[in-house]
Design a protein around this motif. Structure first.
Motif, PDB file in Angstrom:
ATOM      1  N   ASN A  22       4.236  -7.208   0.741  1.00 44.45           N
ATOM      2  CA  ASN A  22       3.655  -7.392   2.069  1.00 44.45           C
ATOM      3  C   ASN A  22       2.475  -6.440   2.238  1.00 44.45           C
ATOM      4  O   ASN A  22       2.590  -5.259   1.936  1.00 44.45           O
ATOM      5  CB  ASN A  22       4.680  -7.093   3.159  1.00 44.45           C
ATOM      6  N   TYR A  24      -0.821  -5.029   4.748  1.00 51.76           N
ATOM      7  CA  TYR A  24      -1.358  -4.879   6.094  1.00 51.76           C
ATOM      8  C   TYR A  24      -2.869  -4.886   6.028  1.00 51.76           C
ATOM      9  O   TYR A  24      -3.460  -4.374   5.082  1.00 51.76           O
ATOM     10  CB  TYR A  24      -0.884  -3.550   6.712  1.00 51.76           C
ATOM     11  N   LYS A  50       4.012 -13.835   6.993  1.00 52.30           N
ATOM     12  CA  LYS A  50       3.976 -12.373   7.139  1.00 52.30           C
ATOM     13  C   LYS A  50       3.855 -11.621   5.814  1.00 52.30           C
ATOM     14  O   LYS A  50       4.298 -10.480   5.695  1.00 52.30           O
ATOM     15  CB  LYS A  50       5.174 -11.854   7.960  1.00 52.30           C
ATOM     16  N   ILE A  53       0.025  -8.935   7.126  1.00 48.19           N
ATOM     17  CA  ILE A  53       0.286  -8.586   8.520  1.00 48.19           C
ATOM     18  C   ILE A  53      -0.980  -7.966   9.101  1.00 48.19           C
ATOM     19  O   ILE A  53      -1.511  -6.993   8.567  1.00 48.19           O
ATOM     20  CB  ILE A  53       1.483  -7.623   8.623  1.00 48.19           C
TER      21      ILE A  53
END
Ligand SMILES: [Zn+2]
Length: 173
Positions: A22, A24, A50, A53
């Motif tokens: 994941n 960001y 997601k 993000i």
């Protein structure tokens, strides 16, 4: 939990498309890269599930980043997108994935861990150019010699022509 933050160079290099981590990023970075990428639909999907993000840093971290960039002398070559990526990393105590020399410099000053895209084994060549948003031509200095507008950074991507790490330092002074 460790937060991995992507800047624009990481998107251009295809980092989020080759990993199950994941990531960001900020809304400014996402706006910057979504128009240029051919992978717009994939990006939308990654956001939906997601894997990417989108989060914006608190203002105080932006100020802290700007102050640091003034101290290191990188402020003139950093875009507001660049600043947002560093500030988000500061905010989240994350690791920043980037190949941008100025971003790495300011991050080091702030004690942020950075990871080079080169170490992810991606072989795209990236070349950073400056151009003038006023007269829309390539610029060789921080301020356009023709109209005096502040130059902007542009990342040119080409595939698979071997390694050319000489392009890594994008600053044209
Ligand atoms: Zn100009």
């Amino acid at each position: 939990m460790d937060f991995k933050v992507l800047d624009a160079t990481a998107f251009y290099a295809g980092v989020p498309f080759r990993s199950h981590v994941n990531y960001y990023t900020t809304s400014l970075i996402f706006d910057e890269i979504k128009h240029i990428q051919n992978n717009y639909e994939i990006l939308q999907t990654l956001v939906k599930i997601k894997r990417i993000i989108i989060m914006d840093p608190e203002q105080s971290y932006c100020y802290q980043t700007i102050l640091a960039a003034e101290k290191t002398g990188d402020i003139d070559v950093l875009s507001k997108e660049d600043i947002s990526a560093i500030a988000l990393c500061l905010n989240l105590h994350g690791e920043l994935i980037t190949d941008d020399f100025a971003i790495i410099n300011v991050s080091n000053y702030l004690g942020i861990n950075t990871k080079s895209i080169m170490t992810t084994g991606i072989t795209h060549n990236r070349k950073c150019l400056y151009y003038c948003p006023g007269c829309n031509r390539q610029s060789t200095s921080k301020i356009c010699v023709i109209c005096g507008t502040k130059s902007k950074k542009k990342i040119i991507l080409s595939r698979g022509v071997g390694q050319s790490n000489q392009q890594k330092n994008h600053r044209i002074v």
